[in-house]
Design a protein around this motif. Structure first.
Motif: not given
Length: 382
Positions: A166-172, A357-364
């Motif tokens: 929770r502290e390092e990555y913001g996971v709740t 959160v994890i973001r998607v990759r925007e490349g093909p």
């Protein structure tokens, strides 16, 4: 044990064709063993699948053998790819996904081998179109919230790990692996986590079929008021009468996981009252069957979660790709963080968890570019 390389004779009529398939066994150790009711894992002994076309594109996917869940091993995955799937898939256009599904459906079981082939084909399609696969699948969102999975450990250590994430990555959101005997071990873990994390963090349970239906009911009774959100695979689905009674009496959704790897299994369990929510795992369904499962669930008004096969970053990226693409799968936090328990990984550009959160990759494609040096170091067939 060796990886496979099969080739076709080349192009036909100018169309893009699958030319060869690789299945590469590799092993990366975990920083500590991951323990749960159906087994334990000390290293990611996976199989990297690469599908090559005759115009130079490469589709990539990761295959996690889970012998205690699906009966697959590195050796069996390589064998089914080499001896059964590849000879029939070579020569197909990657766009002919339904033909590929038909080829693979002739062979029973082998879910993660089939899932990897499908994800690699989608990766090829995205690359051929110059488009991110998450947009081809639906494009609903650009990111997913992360749920972190907590394995069998003493309750104070579980709380320490949860607070660190929770502290390092913001996971709740935290998924607690349960299914131990005596039941008091799991109940105490729930109590310690709830008291230590407070009400702002979500906690749900996954027993991996470790309890009986009656034991699961007892756990629900003794954790009443602790704010649990879900109960995943509490007992074996074969315990049909007890399972239905549990589902009827549970105050929270009962999630099917090991019991629902295919669309047919999902339909059976939902219609028979065996569960009231479904865990989707792209590692065992690929993207094509995952869409079929999702359609069943949304049509029936059933919640879904995005699960984890103790995936590497390659596998986690596939989960993010599918989960972010659809409103129903993006609604809940996905199980996406356990690659952090690995000593290393194969991606050139590592996944980052920021603000939970994890973001998607925007490349093909899916976006999994493999570090060839790391693959050479960890592969087991050379």
């Amino acid at each position: 044990m060796g990886g496979l390389v099969l080739r076709s004779s080349g192009r036909a009529g100018g169309e893009v064709k699958i030319e060869r398939i690789e299945a590469i066994p590799y092993s990366i150790p975990y920083t500590h063993p991951l323990r749960f009711a159906s087994g334990e894992v000390h290293a990611a002994e996976h199989v990297l699948v690469r599908i090559y076309t005759d115009n130079g594109l490469v589709g990539i996917a990761d295959t996690p053998p889970r012998p205690y869940t699906y009966g697959e091993t590195q050796e069996s995955i390589i064998s089914v790819m080499r001896d059964i799937f590849a000879p029939q898939l070579i020569g197909l256009d990657p766009l002919e996904r339904e033909k590929a599904q038909r080829v693979m459906s002739r062979t029973v079981n082998n879910p993660t081998a089939k899932g990897a082939v499908d994800i690699a084909l989608w990766d090829l399609i995205g690359k051929s179109l110059g488009a991110p696969v998450h947009k081809l699948l639906g494009g609903y969102a650009e990111q997913m919230r992360v749920s972190h999975m907590l394995g069998f450990r003493p309750a104070p250590e579980l709380l320490e790990e949860a607070l660190r994430f929770r502290e390092e990555y913001g996971v709740t959101t935290f998924k607690l692996k349960t299914g131990r005997r005596p039941l008091s071990l799991d109940i105490e873990a729930v109590r310690v986590l709830r008291e230590g994390l407070g009400e702002e963090s979500e906690i749900y349970l996954d027993a991996n079929r470790g309890w009986s239906a009656n034991e699961a009911l007892e756990v629900l009774r003794r954790t009443e008021g602790m704010g649990l959100s879900l109960l995943e695979e509490p007992c074996d689905a074969a315990e049909a009468m007890g399972r239905r009674r549990l589902v009827q009496l549970s105050p929270i959704p009962v999630v099917g996981d090991e019991s629902v790897p295919t669309p047919g299994d999902v339909a059976r369990e939902l219609l028979s009252g065996g569960c009231t929510a479904v865990c989707i795992k792209t590692a065992r369904s690929g993207f094509t069957q995952a869409k079929e499962i999702l359609a069943l669930c949304t049509g029936l008004g059933v919640d879904v979660t995005m699960g984890n096969q103790i995936d590497t970053q390659v596998g986690s990226l596939a989960t993010v790709t599918f989960g972010a693409a659809h409103e129903a799968t993006q609604r809940r936090a996905g199980e996406l963080s356990n690659f952090l328990d690995m000593a290393d990984d194969l991606l050139v550009e590592p996944i980052e968890i920021r603000d939970g959160v994890i973001r998607v990759r925007e490349g093909p494609g899916v976006g999994a570019e493999i570090d060839q040096g790391k693959l050479a170091h960890y592969r087991q067939d050379t």
